[in-house]
Design an enzyme around this catalytic site. Structure first.
Site, short mmCIF file in Angstrom:
data_model
loop_
_atom_site.label_atom_id
_atom_site.label_comp_id
_atom_site.label_asym_id
_atom_site.label_seq_id
_atom_site.Cartn_x
_atom_site.Cartn_y
_atom_site.Cartn_z
N TYR B 438 50.97 25.60 33.67
CA TYR B 438 52.36 25.81 33.23
C TYR B 438 52.79 24.79 32.17
CZ TYR B 438 54.06 22.77 37.22
OH TYR B 438 54.30 21.79 38.14
N GLU B 439 53.91 25.15 31.53
CA GLU B 439 54.40 24.36 30.37
C GLU B 439 53.34 24.28 29.27
OE1 GLU B 439 57.30 24.24 30.75
OE2 GLU B 439 57.67 24.01 32.88
N GLY B 440 52.60 25.36 29.11
CA GLY B 440 51.56 25.39 28.08
C GLY B 440 50.24 24.95 28.67
N GLN B 445 48.01 23.27 24.69
CA GLN B 445 48.30 21.87 24.34
C GLN B 445 47.30 21.37 23.30
OE1 GLN B 445 50.98 20.35 25.52
NE2 GLN B 445 51.40 22.04 26.93
#
Lengths: 597, 597
Positions: B438-440, B445
């Site tokens: 999650y969050e990329g 990233q």
């Protein structure tokens, strides 16, 4: 995901890479194991696995086993599937005909186990543990013991367990406390508690035959004072019928990260009647038979993890749309490209593929040595025994660790969806995590490989194998098309021997060097072993292409996967070598009381 | 396991390594943030985390959230703990005083988040997501919007969410479909379905303020046609009191591998009233504020995973007895030695320790740049912004992946017991797995780091950091005691720049080179970044020892951990470099239809 047995690849490994029919021809009992027999077994296993037990994989995980008042209930459908599994003859496939088995080779049983285990690992644990108990009885039981127990175990009417671990003793079986006291009638009263007993209690069979490690009164301390006993759940009359319950009960089942449909039991022996199997105080030696079988079985689990991850994430990678390829849109008619266009996704897919197909080659290669150990003779048998001894800890540790890595790639390809239970990828991670732990952890396997096998044989066992690799390299050294594989393989093979010599030298100065190097050495060995098998697969594929096969896509993919393996996975060996070279000191210099937070 | 906040190490990083008080002195609003204030906040957080939320970690995992007819019930004790968390002021700690916050620096909030998250990651998700929504409102809301929502969100009376993902759109937000239609009164009707919404529905607060990505009619396709909206669960009257329910409901919650006590919701917006926040079609730009906060927050999760693994497995490694040290019995009075004597066990413990303590240094270092971005001025602020931009994807991807590795070591040290839920080690693995997604994802990233940040700035952002490392090496080049760290660090630092230049050159010929190199490049960058911080920690520790500290054990352990990091973990860079050098071709040469099984 819907598991589909990779029949073409299995046939490639069995028939084209390892020439299994020639191998079976070389062993007296397997003269009649022809290609069509092999294929029909595998196809039957695929059909059963895909249709009957794969559908129970996720429901079994969700439901788990339940424990109530000493009784264990397996998840819905397991009991019926087990019955069918036995009726179709899978339980008896690789057991001796004299005890009701079908007398097929161990290696063929291993292929079938791969199929069953990929479809539903928890399910496959029930017959899997029986195989260990059967092998122990076959090798070490008296004729009377065999007559009482074996046939019913072989057919699957009864199941078996291996009761080794105690709460305080896992890797170190030398400190177990379970006692066996002679009752004066030739039997023993077994008292103690065993934990982590797979299939220790369940609702699938009328009887469960426990093989139990325990200590006789006055036995020497440590590993040389442990004996092996048969302890049936229900006592058996002389005519084979069931008598009264024995004093062995299931105290509880464990709540685990995965393999939830496999009952992991705490077993309490309260003066249970036991029968000595094998010589007094030689229980651990008798156990090695089982342990080797179990380790190969666990290596199979690693392979299944890679295969399941590959199948599951491949499907998703072809369908899921996200962003455009950096080298230009590949599906301009869609809102985005399928994620298989992205190199990072291909890295994960190819890693899974390389470990699954390379792992399959290693497991089958290994299993054929086990056939020869079981049924070969003379020097051939001795040689096979040495190869099996060397390769088993590599296969167990390396394939379970790489299988776990692949399982995690399977999740990662799905992005956030991989974390959701629905898709099965996270279950594969949870189910596979145990494979690096049970039947000897990765660390224990690595010590076995480096300490006992390689250094313990003064390098002889390793030399057997490096000679095989060297010979292969020699055979292909003039083949231009093989050059990208042969050159690095030959170099790594030489490095393997040199690295071993350096560790051996370090060990004479600092005994901790062996423990410090072992895990890195195992990984190095694993990568070289798979490099050898991938190079062999390239040779077979190049020949098939040169011979004008119509399956150009299949063979070309093999060569490209090997190319990926050599380019992207073999560089990992650089790290292991560097780590080994920095020795034991960085691990050992810190005082125990400096480990704080 | 019982989590204990590693206060001494936190103080080491804050006060000795990073001189936080001098840093706070340099920023106008933080003049009064002295050491005793910092320490008292951290101690209060430790006390609350250890006593109130750590005990709910395992029960929360067992119980999970329950969904019933649109309502979500959090596990027993969570609601009460959340109330206490808010009353003690933790929710408002790093928020602006003008909106009821305590006006403490973001970096101090990050330290508190580490403590809360280590104790109970699922619990920390509830206030964690609010922080993202608060930051978005603070930066992009109108004064009126701020007046209506912010104070109640800051105090924790209301919570917030970020509604980005849709079933078909995760990494690629450009293809979302949720619609926002102007209602003619300045508000919008929001219609669509969002998934994976953490804390989308729960029983802790009276209102939930959703920040939602949606498309206006006729908006440009892709990422440039997305706008941002505030959608309260319950509409709010002008006086701030609650009005009727808005048309947003929770359709279900996900069944996940881990973080089971965190409600992951499917949210249905059925013409819900929304308020535009920020300019039309610039929603993704406004979102970056949140995304950066969330990525640092996720980097913290990686750090907590390493810390929890270290604490849990260290305890076991000191107590569990198995086998004897190869260099002679270390506890001859016992039946076996504690397993911490074995190099393979120490390897796992030291890996956990090096990632936990190195990760802590990286996260706090990063968070202080975020302070300067928020409250600094001029060139200093611009510089901090560039450093933050570079280091955030490294910290997010590298610390979550290494945290996951450490979590798995935590299981492995326990052997078979690690697989059992009772010990908490397998929960750490399951809870941490999401952090790489999650969050990329790690892959996203890595592309952000290499593509957008490093190559996108023509190497300028990287040069900022390599200069810092170079300067540090210069300062210590005559220090004999630092030589074993400075020499390899300087070499890796130079290699980092060279590697970047080579990839940049490859990219001009083949755009897939960037995607092919990105993940390996991220790992390489992470190992060098931590090498720099470990070398700095050695310098601080050597000085403390030279100055005659009484805590010789603590500082000596730091130096030995750095020695381990340089000897055993930095060699991993060799593999990443070799992989990068083999380019994109091994990934891309296989046709999509050759990926089969």
């Amino acid at each position: 995901m819907q598991y589909k047995a990779p029949l073409r690849d299995m046939q490639f490994v069995l028939h084209e890479l390892l020439d299994s029919t020639a191998h079976y021809q070389s062993l007296a009992p397997y003269q009649e194991v022809e290609r069509d027999i092999i294929d029909s077994y595998i196809e039957a296993a695929a059909s059963f696995a895909e249709n009957e037990i794969a559908p129970l994989n996720r429901s079994g995980d969700e439901e788990g086993c339940t424990f109530n008042n000493g009784e264990v209930t397996t998840p819905k459908g397991f009991k019926e599937a087990y019955k069918q599994y036995c009726e179709l003859g899978f339980a008896a496939l690789a057991a001796e005909e004299e005890f009701g088995g079908q007398g097929m080779p161990f290696s063929l049983g291993t292929v079938v186990n791969e199929i069953m285990g990929s479809a539903n690992w928890s399910f496959s644990m029930y017959p899997g543990l029986s195989h260990g108990a059967i092998a122990t009885l076959e090798h070490h039981g008296t004729d009377e013991q065999k007559a009482i127990y074996l046939e019913k175990m072989v057919t699957g009417e009864w199941s078996g367990t291996m009761c080794l671990t105690e709460a305080h003793a896992g890797s170190d079986l030398g400190i177990i406390r379970t006692k066996a006291e002679p009752k004066g009638d030739g039997t023993y009263a077994i008292t103690g508690q065993k934990i982590f007993i797979s299939a220790g209690e369940h609702d699938m069979t009328d009887n469960i035959i426990h093989i139990v490690l325990a200590r006789l009164p006055g036995a020497p301390e440590g590993t040389k004072g442990i004996s092996l006993f048969i302890v049936p759940k229900v006592n058996v009359n002389a005519d084979g019928s069931l008598a009264e319950r024995n004093q062995v009960t299931c105290g509880s089942i464990e709540h685990k990260m995965g393999i939830k449909a496999s009952a992991t039991c705490v077993m309490n022996f309260d003066g249970a009647t036991g029968y000595l199997i094998g010589p007094e105080n030689r229980g651990l030696n008798c156990m090695f038979t089982f342990m080797n079988v179990a380790r190969i079985g666990t290596a199979v689990q690693g392979l299944t993890a890679s295969e399941v991850a590959f199948q599951g994430s491949l499907e998703y990678a072809k369908e899921r749309l996200a962003m455009r390829s950096l080298s230009g849109a590949k599906a301009p008619e869609k809102v985005a490209d399928p994620i298989i266009v992205h190199p990072a996704v291909r890295n994960m897919l190819l890693t899974e593929k390389a470990f699954a197909e390379g792992g399959r080659a290693l497991v089958y290669y290994l299993a054929m040595f086990a056939d020869t150990v079981a049924k070969g003779t003379g020097e051939e048998q001795q040689y096979a025994d040495q190869m099996l001894s060397l390769l088993t800890p590599i296969a167990k540790a390396f394939l379970t660790e790489t299988g776990y890595e692949a399982a995690n790639h399977g999740v990662q390809v799905y992005g956030g969806h991989g974390f959701i239970r629905e898709w099965g990828m996270e279950q594969n991670v949870r189910d596979t995590r145990i494979a690096c732990l049970y039947e000897g952890t990765t660390e224990i396997q690595s010590l076995d490989l480096l300490g006992r096998k390689v250094l313990g044989s003064q390098g002889k066992m390793l030399a057997n194998f490096t000679k095989v690799i060297h010979k292969f390299c020699q055979e292909h050294q003039d083949n231009e098309a093989m050059a990208e594989f042969i050159a690095p393989l030959e170099k790594l093979n030489t490095e393997w021997a040199e690295l071993t010599a350096r560790i051996g030298e370090q060990a004479t100065k600092n005994p901790d060097s062996v423990g410090a190097a072992a895990v890195d050495y195992m990984y190095f060995s694993g990568y070289v072993t798979l490099a050898y098998l991938w190079a062999r697969m390239v040779a077979v594929s190049q020949k098939a292409l040169a011979d004008g096969t119509t399956e150009t896509g299949f063979y070309d993919a093999k060569i490209k996967t090997a190319h990926f393996y050599y380019s992207k996975l073999l560089p990992r060996t650089r790290t292991y070598v560097a780590r080994i070279e920095s020795g034991a000191e960085p691990y050992m210099s810190m005082d125990v009381d400096q480990f704080v937070f």
